[in-house]
Design an enzyme around this catalytic site. Sequence first.
Site, PDB file in Angstrom:
ATOM      1  N   GLU A  71       0.818  -1.211   0.000  1.00  0.00           N
ATOM      2  CA  GLU A  71       0.000   0.000   0.000  1.00  0.00           C
ATOM      3  C   GLU A  71       0.847   1.253   0.000  1.00  0.00           C
ATOM      4  O   GLU A  71       1.956   1.267   0.529  1.00  0.00           O
ATOM      5  CB  GLU A  71      -0.988   0.018   1.161  1.00  0.00           C
ATOM      6  CG  GLU A  71      -0.327   0.036   2.497  1.00  0.00           C
ATOM      7  CD  GLU A  71      -1.319   0.263   3.634  1.00  0.00           C
ATOM      8  OE1 GLU A  71      -2.521   0.060   3.440  1.00  0.00           O
ATOM      9  OE2 GLU A  71      -0.865   0.648   4.699  1.00  0.00           O
TER      10      GLU A  71
ATOM     11  N   CYS B 119       3.915   8.074   0.615  1.00  0.00           N
ATOM     12  CA  CYS B 119       4.221   7.191   1.743  1.00  0.00           C
ATOM     13  C   CYS B 119       4.177   5.762   1.200  1.00  0.00           C
ATOM     14  O   CYS B 119       3.166   5.352   0.623  1.00  0.00           O
ATOM     15  CB  CYS B 119       3.159   7.415   2.820  1.00  0.00           C
ATOM     16  SG  CYS B 119       3.225   6.225   4.164  1.00  0.00           S
TER      17      CYS B 119
ATOM     18  N   CYS C 103       4.363  -7.005   8.432  1.00  0.00           N
ATOM     19  CA  CYS C 103       5.533  -6.623   9.232  1.00  0.00           C
ATOM     20  C   CYS C 103       5.684  -7.648  10.341  1.00  0.00           C
ATOM     21  O   CYS C 103       4.696  -8.111  10.914  1.00  0.00           O
ATOM     22  CB  CYS C 103       5.347  -5.232   9.835  1.00  0.00           C
ATOM     23  SG  CYS C 103       6.798  -4.648  10.731  1.00  0.00           S
TER      24      CYS C 103
ATOM     25  N   CYS D  64       4.269  -4.557  16.708  1.00  0.00           N
ATOM     26  CA  CYS D  64       3.949  -3.451  17.616  1.00  0.00           C
ATOM     27  C   CYS D  64       2.450  -3.529  17.941  1.00  0.00           C
ATOM     28  O   CYS D  64       1.624  -3.743  17.053  1.00  0.00           O
ATOM     29  CB  CYS D  64       4.296  -2.109  16.984  1.00  0.00           C
ATOM     30  SG  CYS D  64       6.045  -2.002  16.555  1.00  0.00           S
TER      31      CYS D  64
ATOM     32  N   CYS E 139      -0.299  -1.178  16.148  1.00  0.00           N
ATOM     33  CA  CYS E 139      -0.209  -0.993  14.694  1.00  0.00           C
ATOM     34  C   CYS E 139      -0.990  -2.068  13.951  1.00  0.00           C
ATOM     35  O   CYS E 139      -0.813  -3.266  14.214  1.00  0.00           O
ATOM     36  CB  CYS E 139       1.262  -1.030  14.292  1.00  0.00           C
ATOM     37  SG  CYS E 139       1.519  -1.073  12.514  1.00  0.00           S
TER      38      CYS E 139
ATOM     39  N   GLY F 178       5.487  -2.275   6.926  1.00  0.00           N
ATOM     40  CA  GLY F 178       6.790  -2.913   7.009  1.00  0.00           C
ATOM     41  C   GLY F 178       7.858  -2.103   7.713  1.00  0.00           C
ATOM     42  O   GLY F 178       7.732  -0.905   7.927  1.00  0.00           O
ATOM     43  N   GLU F 179       8.911  -2.818   8.097  1.00  0.00           N
ATOM     44  CA  GLU F 179      10.058  -2.201   8.754  1.00  0.00           C
ATOM     45  C   GLU F 179      11.192  -2.146   7.725  1.00  0.00           C
ATOM     46  O   GLU F 179      11.818  -3.164   7.421  1.00  0.00           O
ATOM     47  CB  GLU F 179      10.442  -3.039   9.986  1.00  0.00           C
ATOM     48  CG  GLU F 179      11.769  -2.687  10.613  1.00  0.00           C
ATOM     49  CD  GLU F 179      11.984  -1.184  10.850  1.00  0.00           C
ATOM     50  OE1 GLU F 179      11.103  -0.502  11.393  1.00  0.00           O
ATOM     51  OE2 GLU F 179      13.066  -0.701  10.465  1.00  0.00           O
TER      52      GLU F 179
ATOM     53  N   SER G  18      11.759   5.523   8.050  1.00  0.00           N
ATOM     54  CA  SER G  18      11.239   5.457   9.407  1.00  0.00           C
ATOM     55  C   SER G  18      11.488   4.054   9.957  1.00  0.00           C
ATOM     56  O   SER G  18      11.160   3.058   9.317  1.00  0.00           O
ATOM     57  CB  SER G  18       9.733   5.754   9.383  1.00  0.00           C
ATOM     58  OG  SER G  18       9.184   5.624  10.679  1.00  0.00           O
TER      59      SER G  18
ATOM     60  N   SER H  98      10.975   5.765  15.443  1.00  0.00           N
ATOM     61  CA  SER H  98       9.668   5.667  16.102  1.00  0.00           C
ATOM     62  C   SER H  98       9.892   5.317  17.565  1.00  0.00           C
ATOM     63  O   SER H  98      10.057   4.159  17.917  1.00  0.00           O
ATOM     64  CB  SER H  98       8.821   4.589  15.410  1.00  0.00           C
ATOM     65  OG  SER H  98       8.572   4.972  14.075  1.00  0.00           O
ATOM     66  N   LEU H  99       9.921   6.332  18.408  1.00  0.00           N
ATOM     67  CA  LEU H  99      10.348   6.124  19.798  1.00  0.00           C
ATOM     68  C   LEU H  99       9.173   5.730  20.700  1.00  0.00           C
ATOM     69  O   LEU H  99       9.221   4.711  21.379  1.00  0.00           O
ATOM     70  CB  LEU H  99      11.033   7.414  20.295  1.00  0.00           C
ATOM     71  CG  LEU H  99      11.747   7.327  21.630  1.00  0.00           C
ATOM     72  CD1 LEU H  99      12.864   6.296  21.598  1.00  0.00           C
ATOM     73  CD2 LEU H  99      12.312   8.697  22.045  1.00  0.00           C
ATOM     74  N   HIS H 100       8.159   6.538  20.778  1.00  0.00           N
ATOM     75  CA  HIS H 100       6.883   6.289  21.490  1.00  0.00           C
ATOM     76  C   HIS H 100       6.967   6.192  23.011  1.00  0.00           C
ATOM     77  O   HIS H 100       5.936   6.214  23.687  1.00  0.00           O
ATOM     78  CB  HIS H 100       6.176   5.015  20.999  1.00  0.00           C
ATOM     79  CG  HIS H 100       6.100   4.864  19.525  1.00  0.00           C
ATOM     80  ND1 HIS H 100       5.663   5.872  18.698  1.00  0.00           N
ATOM     81  CD2 HIS H 100       6.408   3.826  18.712  1.00  0.00           C
ATOM     82  CE1 HIS H 100       5.697   5.449  17.445  1.00  0.00           C
ATOM     83  NE2 HIS H 100       6.152   4.224  17.417  1.00  0.00           N
TER      84      HIS H 100
ATOM     85  N   ASN I  25      -4.112   6.470  15.644  1.00  0.00           N
ATOM     86  CA  ASN I  25      -5.272   6.136  14.811  1.00  0.00           C
ATOM     87  C   ASN I  25      -5.816   4.810  15.315  1.00  0.00           C
ATOM     88  O   ASN I  25      -5.107   3.808  15.260  1.00  0.00           O
ATOM     89  CB  ASN I  25      -4.833   5.928  13.366  1.00  0.00           C
ATOM     90  CG  ASN I  25      -4.951   7.191  12.571  1.00  0.00           C
ATOM     91  OD1 ASN I  25      -6.027   7.764  12.457  1.00  0.00           O
ATOM     92  ND2 ASN I  25      -3.829   7.630  12.034  1.00  0.00           N
TER      93      ASN I  25
ATOM     94  N   CYS J  31      -0.982   3.684   8.851  1.00  0.00           N
ATOM     95  CA  CYS J  31      -0.221   2.465   8.656  1.00  0.00           C
ATOM     96  C   CYS J  31      -1.064   1.179   8.584  1.00  0.00           C
ATOM     97  O   CYS J  31      -1.632   0.744   9.568  1.00  0.00           O
ATOM     98  CB  CYS J  31       0.722   2.408   9.854  1.00  0.00           C
ATOM     99  SG  CYS J  31       1.951   1.174   9.819  1.00  0.00           S
TER     100      CYS J  31
HETATM  101  N1  SAH Z   1       8.066   0.209  10.624  1.00  0.00           N
HETATM  102  C1  SAH Z   1       8.438   1.565  10.551  1.00  0.00           C
HETATM  103  C2  SAH Z   1       7.761   2.350   9.455  1.00  0.00           C
HETATM  104  C3  SAH Z   1       6.311   2.038   9.207  1.00  0.00           C
HETATM  105  S1  SAH Z   1       5.212   2.515  10.495  1.00  0.00           S
HETATM  106  C4  SAH Z   1       8.224   2.249  11.892  1.00  0.00           C
HETATM  107  O1  SAH Z   1       7.596   1.658  12.763  1.00  0.00           O
HETATM  108  O2  SAH Z   1       8.742   3.342  12.063  1.00  0.00           O
HETATM  109  C5  SAH Z   1       5.165   4.273  10.234  1.00  0.00           C
HETATM  110  C6  SAH Z   1       4.731   5.086  11.436  1.00  0.00           C
HETATM  111  O3  SAH Z   1       3.335   4.845  11.706  1.00  0.00           O
HETATM  112  C7  SAH Z   1       5.496   4.752  12.704  1.00  0.00           C
HETATM  113  O4  SAH Z   1       5.987   5.909  13.312  1.00  0.00           O
HETATM  114  C8  SAH Z   1       4.428   4.074  13.544  1.00  0.00           C
HETATM  115  O5  SAH Z   1       4.691   4.233  14.901  1.00  0.00           O
HETATM  116  C9  SAH Z   1       3.175   4.776  13.097  1.00  0.00           C
HETATM  117  N2  SAH Z   1       1.952   4.043  13.447  1.00  0.00           N
HETATM  118  C10 SAH Z   1       1.736   2.718  13.405  1.00  0.00           C
HETATM  119  N3  SAH Z   1       0.477   2.413  13.803  1.00  0.00           N
HETATM  120  C11 SAH Z   1      -0.107   3.585  14.099  1.00  0.00           C
HETATM  121  C12 SAH Z   1      -1.406   3.949  14.570  1.00  0.00           C
HETATM  122  N4  SAH Z   1      -2.330   3.013  14.804  1.00  0.00           N
HETATM  123  N5  SAH Z   1      -1.665   5.259  14.770  1.00  0.00           N
HETATM  124  C13 SAH Z   1      -0.731   6.198  14.517  1.00  0.00           C
HETATM  125  N6  SAH Z   1       0.508   5.930  14.074  1.00  0.00           N
HETATM  126  C14 SAH Z   1       0.824   4.635  13.869  1.00  0.00           C
HETATM  127 FE1  SF4 Z   2       5.977  -2.799  11.858  1.00  0.00          FE
HETATM  128 FE2  SF4 Z   2       6.283  -0.131  12.109  1.00  0.00          FE
HETATM  129 FE3  SF4 Z   2       3.871  -1.305  12.466  1.00  0.00          FE
HETATM  130 FE4  SF4 Z   2       5.799  -1.680  14.274  1.00  0.00          FE
HETATM  131  S1  SF4 Z   2       4.807   0.284  13.756  1.00  0.00           S
HETATM  132  S2  SF4 Z   2       4.463  -3.288  13.430  1.00  0.00           S
HETATM  133  S3  SF4 Z   2       7.596  -1.752  12.966  1.00  0.00           S
HETATM  134  S4  SF4 Z   2       5.026  -1.235  10.570  1.00  0.00           S
END
Ligand code: SAH
Ligand code: SF4
Length: 342
Positions: free
Chosen positions: A82, A95, A102, A106, A109, A157-158, A187, A210-212, A286, A329
């Site tokens: 996508e 994007c 992936c 997480c 996600c 994906g990562e 990212s 992506s620290l969080h 989201n 995502c």
């Molecule tokens: N795997 C990589 C890149 C893809 S995810 C990563 O994790 O960085 C891209 C971004 O979307 C990341 O910063 C991730 O934390 C964020 N993301 C994933 N799920 C989300 C959600 N439900 N709401 C908001 N941001 C989200």
């Molecule tokens: Fe994969 Fe990024 Fe989603 Fe984590 S946030 S599951 S690394 S796509």
Amino acid sequence: MIAPEELGSLLSGEPAYRVDQFREWLYEHPVLAADDMTNLPTEVRERIADSLWPFRVEHEQVADGGRTVKWLFRCPDGAAVEAVLMGYPRRTTLCISSQAGCAMGCTFCATGQFGFDRHLTGGEIFAQVAYANAHLHRHPLPRSPERVTNVVFMGMGEPLANYPNLRESIRRMVEVAGISGRSITVSTVGVVPGIERLTEEPWPVTLAVSLHAVDDHLREQLVPLNRRYPIDDLIAAARRYREKKGRRVSLEWTLMDGLNDTAHQARALAAIAKEIDAHVNVIPMNPTPLAPQRRPPDERIKAFVDEVARHGATVTLRDTRGVEIDAACGQLRVRAESAPAG
Ligand code: SAH
Ligand code: SF4
């Protein structure tokens, strides 16, 4: 997507000028279908029709008054890819996905909850950019550049878990699509060896981490990979990237109600950002069908952002472009695959 070096073999037996014609259609006046390559004989168009794109378009959704377009592409083996195109006054940002699914799991996600299907090849990653350029050539977004100017690896994906293919796709974006390395953002959830490899590459790509969370206990609940690469190691790798490349890193912070939205965390985040000269991007969560985490109320989002800024870090609240079409995502995939069959 055909790499420039493969053009000759696809057109073997044809005169040399055909390769130049074909190259022009692919990279200078990109078209969506081989049939649109009007100066090529029908027989040649038919021969290359199936090789033009490595996937077909399963869904195309348009939102935000035509300024956002989302595609779900499907590869012949069923893998989903996508990409989301977003138009702004001075840039057109795509994007993209680096993997189908992936493996990182997480917990907040949608992609992570669906698990891992496979790596995308360098050609499949690059084809998302080439396809968007072909689309823009026909259907430009209102008041935005008619080519992809910026790419962010924030789809499925990562990217740093698929390093050689990521590398090849960036090479083609820079060398074939003419996108500046500075305008490409990788990212990562924190694959430290991948950050170290990227530090050694010639391109000045932007790194987003992506620290969080600021403590390992909370981060492990959100990002299982944190057990392997804890926060201190991740920050150290980001700092080295900053120093070696001279490029500011960004810290992504998906804001989740009651989890990582306190004033204490805002202050600790600001301290890390200042220490490594990073920029903070706050993305309100989201909601996804399976994730327990929620988006905080608006006033709490604002208070968090203000607190980070008050402690001296530069911070942006990322816009919620495409929310109406689930542009977050991995979410289109959820929608498409949970739809009733038939
Ligand atoms: N795997 C990589 C890149 C893809 S995810 C990563 O994790 O960085 C891209 C971004 O979307 C990341 O910063 C991730 O934390 C964020 N993301 C994933 N799920 C989300 C959600 N439900 N709401 C908001 N941001 C989200
Ligand atoms: Fe994969 Fe990024 Fe989603 Fe984590 S946030 S599951 S690394 S796509």
